[in-house]
Scaffold this motif. Sequence first.
Motif, PDB file in Angstrom:
ATOM      1  N   ARG A 145       0.917  -1.198   0.080  1.00 32.40           N
ATOM      2  CA  ARG A 145       0.055   0.012  -0.007  1.00 32.40           C
ATOM      3  C   ARG A 145       0.967   1.405   0.003  1.00 32.40           C
ATOM      4  NH1 ARG A 145      -5.070   1.269   1.002  1.00 32.40           N
ATOM      5  NH2 ARG A 145      -5.732   3.271   1.764  1.00 32.40           N
ATOM      6  N   LYS A 146       1.848   1.197   0.760  1.00 35.38           N
ATOM      7  CA  LYS A 146       2.928   2.317   0.994  1.00 35.38           C
ATOM      8  C   LYS A 146       3.572   2.630  -0.605  1.00 35.38           C
ATOM      9  CE  LYS A 146       7.142   4.121   3.105  1.00 35.38           C
ATOM     10  NZ  LYS A 146       8.187   3.525   4.027  1.00 35.38           N
ATOM     11  N   LEU A 147       3.933   1.726  -1.177  1.00 35.80           N
ATOM     12  CA  LEU A 147       4.354   1.614  -2.542  1.00 35.80           C
ATOM     13  C   LEU A 147       3.253   2.427  -3.363  1.00 35.80           C
ATOM     14  CD1 LEU A 147       6.346   1.044  -5.102  1.00 35.80           C
ATOM     15  CD2 LEU A 147       5.403  -1.323  -5.100  1.00 35.80           C
ATOM     16  N   CYS A 148       2.150   1.854  -3.393  1.00 37.91           N
ATOM     17  CA  CYS A 148       1.264   1.935  -4.126  1.00 37.91           C
ATOM     18  C   CYS A 148       0.814   3.816  -4.097  1.00 37.91           C
ATOM     19  CB  CYS A 148      -0.352   1.373  -3.955  1.00 37.91           C
ATOM     20  SG  CYS A 148      -1.632   2.003  -5.167  1.00 37.91           S
ATOM     21  N   ALA A 180      -7.477   2.504 -16.523  1.00 40.18           N
ATOM     22  CA  ALA A 180      -7.804   1.439 -17.690  1.00 40.18           C
ATOM     23  C   ALA A 180      -6.943   0.288 -17.481  1.00 40.18           C
ATOM     24  CB  ALA A 180      -7.802   2.138 -19.017  1.00 40.18           C
ATOM     25  N   TYR A 181      -5.798   0.479 -16.917  1.00 35.30           N
ATOM     26  CA  TYR A 181      -4.723  -0.742 -16.553  1.00 35.30           C
ATOM     27  C   TYR A 181      -4.826  -1.313 -15.160  1.00 35.30           C
ATOM     28  CZ  TYR A 181      -2.396   1.364 -20.999  1.00 35.30           C
ATOM     29  OH  TYR A 181      -2.150   1.955 -21.984  1.00 35.30           O
ATOM     30  N   TRP A 182      -5.717  -0.842 -14.393  1.00 35.31           N
ATOM     31  CA  TRP A 182      -5.668  -1.302 -12.781  1.00 35.31           C
ATOM     32  C   TRP A 182      -6.816  -2.263 -12.974  1.00 35.31           C
ATOM     33  CZ3 TRP A 182      -2.391   1.678  -9.920  1.00 35.31           C
ATOM     34  CH2 TRP A 182      -2.347   1.315  -8.707  1.00 35.31           C
ATOM     35  N   VAL A 183      -6.191  -3.725 -12.884  1.00 32.95           N
ATOM     36  CA  VAL A 183      -6.782  -4.816 -12.818  1.00 32.95           C
ATOM     37  C   VAL A 183      -6.786  -5.154 -11.339  1.00 32.95           C
ATOM     38  CG1 VAL A 183      -7.194  -7.061 -13.633  1.00 32.95           C
ATOM     39  CG2 VAL A 183      -6.533  -5.424 -15.062  1.00 32.95           C
ATOM     40  N   GLU A 184      -8.228  -5.344 -10.600  1.00 34.42           N
ATOM     41  CA  GLU A 184      -8.100  -5.594  -9.508  1.00 34.42           C
ATOM     42  C   GLU A 184      -8.153  -7.348  -9.220  1.00 34.42           C
ATOM     43  OE1 GLU A 184     -11.280  -3.676  -7.574  1.00 34.42           O
ATOM     44  OE2 GLU A 184     -10.750  -1.636  -8.129  1.00 34.42           O
ATOM     45  N   ALA A 185      -7.818  -7.589  -7.940  1.00 35.26           N
ATOM     46  CA  ALA A 185      -7.671  -9.312  -7.667  1.00 35.26           C
ATOM     47  C   ALA A 185      -9.333  -9.755  -7.937  1.00 35.26           C
ATOM     48  CB  ALA A 185      -7.277  -9.591  -6.319  1.00 35.26           C
ATOM     49  N   ASP A 186     -10.247  -9.134  -7.423  1.00 31.90           N
ATOM     50  CA  ASP A 186     -11.515  -9.989  -7.913  1.00 31.90           C
ATOM     51  C   ASP A 186     -12.303  -9.403  -9.170  1.00 31.90           C
ATOM     52  OD1 ASP A 186     -11.992  -7.027  -7.337  1.00 31.90           O
ATOM     53  OD2 ASP A 186     -13.432  -7.791  -5.796  1.00 31.90           O
ATOM     54  N   GLY A 234      -3.013  -5.268  -0.811  1.00 31.29           N
ATOM     55  CA  GLY A 234      -2.668  -3.860  -0.313  1.00 31.29           C
ATOM     56  C   GLY A 234      -2.550  -2.851  -1.338  1.00 31.29           C
ATOM     57  N   MET A 235      -2.647  -3.279  -2.796  1.00 30.67           N
ATOM     58  CA  MET A 235      -2.827  -2.285  -3.588  1.00 30.67           C
ATOM     59  C   MET A 235      -4.149  -1.434  -3.743  1.00 30.67           C
ATOM     60  SD  MET A 235      -0.541  -1.721  -5.983  1.00 30.67           S
ATOM     61  CE  MET A 235       1.050  -2.824  -6.461  1.00 30.67           C
ATOM     62  N   LEU A 236      -4.252  -0.229  -3.698  1.00 30.22           N
ATOM     63  CA  LEU A 236      -5.690   0.445  -3.744  1.00 30.22           C
ATOM     64  C   LEU A 236      -6.550  -0.209  -4.946  1.00 30.22           C
ATOM     65  CD1 LEU A 236      -3.596   2.432  -1.987  1.00 30.22           C
ATOM     66  CD2 LEU A 236      -5.297   4.132  -3.111  1.00 30.22           C
ATOM     67  N   THR A 237      -7.706  -0.249  -4.642  1.00 26.84           N
ATOM     68  CA  THR A 237      -8.598  -0.387  -5.651  1.00 26.84           C
ATOM     69  C   THR A 237      -8.893   0.904  -6.621  1.00 26.84           C
ATOM     70  OG1 THR A 237     -10.681   0.449  -4.476  1.00 26.84           O
ATOM     71  CG2 THR A 237     -10.120  -1.849  -3.957  1.00 26.84           C
ATOM     72  N   ARG A 238      -9.651   0.608  -7.712  1.00 28.81           N
ATOM     73  CA  ARG A 238      -9.796   1.883  -8.509  1.00 28.81           C
ATOM     74  C   ARG A 238     -10.718   2.862  -7.878  1.00 28.81           C
ATOM     75  NH1 ARG A 238     -10.431  -2.756 -11.906  1.00 28.81           N
ATOM     76  NH2 ARG A 238     -12.680  -2.885 -11.501  1.00 28.81           N
ATOM     77  N   ASN A 239     -11.635   2.524  -7.080  1.00 33.04           N
ATOM     78  CA  ASN A 239     -12.491   3.530  -6.224  1.00 33.04           C
ATOM     79  C   ASN A 239     -11.518   4.358  -5.228  1.00 33.04           C
ATOM     80  OD1 ASN A 239     -14.825   3.158  -7.818  1.00 33.04           O
ATOM     81  ND2 ASN A 239     -15.505   1.631  -5.969  1.00 33.04           N
TER      82      ASN A 239
END
Length: 354
Positions: free
Chosen positions: A137-140, A254-260, A277-282
Amino acid sequence: MTQIDQAVDIREGEELDVAAVDRFMKQAVPDLEGVPAIRQYPGGASNLTYQVDYGDRSYVLRRPPFGKIAKSAHDMLREAKVMRALKPEFPYVPDIVAICDDHDVLGCDFYVMERLKGIILRQDFPADFELSEADTRKLCLNVIDKLVDLHSVDARATGLDKLGKGPGYVQRQIGGWSDRFRKARTDDVGDFEAVMGWLSDKMPEDIAQVVIHNDYRFDNVVLNPDNPFEVIGVLDWEMATIGDPLMDLGNSLAYWVEADDEGAFQMLRRQPTHRPGMLTRNEMVAYYAEKSGVEIDNFDFYEIYGLFRLAVIVQQIYYRYYHGQTRDKRFAAFGHAANYLEKRCQRLIEASEL
């Protein structure tokens, strides 16, 4: 220490004239000695990027793809000039070493820049690059912060304000990308007319005129190998311009693919945004709004625009493959990707409250 991003063997049909590169490099950097070792970076589906090594001195050469290309696309001279102008105000831009507009050298315009030795995150984390959920999350957040920083650059101080065409950026983008799609469409791909019509009907006014990257994502960011939270470089400035910052954010998402996300979208994933830990698009939109001070009531238009624009880029590349202008097998399934993106846009439109 995590493996620094490395070039690999050159793809067939994309070899460079080593003697010509050597002559040019030694004119640009007179104290170079020996014959260069040239390899190619495997990422990217547009411009071609090569590593040029003289012993322990390393450079990066960028040139357009081989084959027929659109007249306004792949403008290497513009990209290099944008980078030179932006560097004093945004230090994450690599230094430009030399620019070449003499087609007798390699048959095209190209430029050479410094090589930033660091980590580039592509589809997945490298094998020896493991972060906790909190550290991910910090990196993101640090990567998003650099996009916010770019959008706060004083365009007049860089001289890049002259790149802009004034108000109407959103309108120009929808018209321009729609025209590009119609010209690049192949018989096996949907017509996107419903998507283009919705975007045309729902266009908001520009919220600002700022420096935008237009292709900001993890594989265009270089991380410090000794401190992977630190961004030391931002690459690929081909489409940088003066425009609306929310359009830029829409392009990134557009490139931000989430785990679910559904399987078809997962197959398009080219960066590790699915990691815990990666942020969601929202969350990305909310964080950007908080850090930038931009009020965002509804992001639907920008998200759908970003997906449509990605579909056009994919289709332009697929058009070249479909017509035999490139033999790169990576592009064989790009028509299927364009068709999926049309369906994704249509579903988001049906769910939108705009």
